[in-house]
Design a protein around this motif. Structure first.
Motif, PDB file in Angstrom:
ATOM      1  N   ALA A 151      64.629  26.758  50.637  1.00  0.00           N
ATOM      2  CA  ALA A 151      64.647  26.371  49.224  1.00  0.00           C
ATOM      3  C   ALA A 151      65.992  26.702  48.589  1.00  0.00           C
ATOM      4  O   ALA A 151      66.521  25.915  47.788  1.00  0.00           O
ATOM      5  N   LEU A 208      68.526  24.068  46.749  1.00  0.00           N
ATOM      6  CA  LEU A 208      69.062  24.278  45.401  1.00  0.00           C
ATOM      7  C   LEU A 208      70.590  24.276  45.412  1.00  0.00           C
ATOM      8  O   LEU A 208      71.219  23.717  44.510  1.00  0.00           O
ATOM      9  N   ARG A 250      60.345  27.219  43.441  1.00  0.00           N
ATOM     10  CA  ARG A 250      60.403  26.118  44.404  1.00  0.00           C
ATOM     11  C   ARG A 250      59.381  26.288  45.523  1.00  0.00           C
ATOM     12  O   ARG A 250      58.825  25.315  46.009  1.00  0.00           O
TER      13      ARG A 250
END
Length: 197
Positions: A21, A25, A42
């Motif tokens: 995650a 990002l 997330r």
């Protein structure tokens, strides 16, 4: 209506999910988006859960840097070994150049490294630097590198790739050069170095 229970993950699975995650990002929104809160949201975990695994946002960024470095140096090392298996006349170092530039550009390592330095988190770069050092030692293994040529080439290529990830596009446009000119220059330098006895 009852909420769907979250799947229990092993500590390793939870850590891997958080790093995946964080990488997403990084690529989507840049290094400033790699926060414990954003990563927790997330993956459907709590901020406290990520604190348990990483200790802080700096710890998360350091772990992300280590993961990126591991993946990238593995790919580059494999490319170098494939190239060595070929006849030197058939090998073009552009594959290694492209992988290095992509690691710092498209894979986000350049943005993450710059962000960490600007935020005073230089220690978080240690995994990247160690991975590069280990890769260079592996590449130099069994080859005469008394003059430090492999180390010098690695320094030059890494700094060119880092610089290109931050300013390559705007500089190329400002100078009226093709966007991949820095890659061409890096490959030409490696070809020239390989041609020397």
């Amino acid at each position: 209506m009852s909420a769907t229970p979250r799947k229990r993950l092993t500590p390793e699975e939870s850590r891997d999910a958080a790093l995946a995650a964080a990488r997403e990002l990084l690529l989507e929104s840049g290094p400033q988006a790699v926060t414990l809160k954003a990563v927790a949201a997330r993956i459907g975990r709590t901020h406290a859960n990520l604190l348990h695994h990483f200790g802080s946002a700096a710890g998360l960024q350091k772990a992300l840097a280590a993961r990126l470095a591991e993946v990238v140096t593995e790919k580059i090392g494999a490319a170098v070994l494939r190239a060595r298996a070929k006849d030197p006349q058939d090998h073009d170092p552009r594959e290694v150049v492209d992988m290095t530039f992509d690691a710092f550009g498209r894979e986000g390592a350049g943005a993450l490294a710059s962000w960490m330095i600007l935020n005073g988190n230089e220690d978080a770069l240690d995994p990247i630097l160690e991975a590069i050092h280990d890769l260079v030692d592996k590449i130099a293994e069994g080859h005469d590198d008394a003059g430090g040529t492999v180390h010098e080439e690695t320094l030059q290529l890494t700094l060119m790739a880092l610089g290109d990830s931050m300013l390559g596009g705007p500089m190329a446009r400002a100078l009226g050069l093709p966007r991949d000119k820095a890659r061409e220059m890096a490959a030409a330098q490696l070809r020239s170095s390989m041609a020397q006895p």
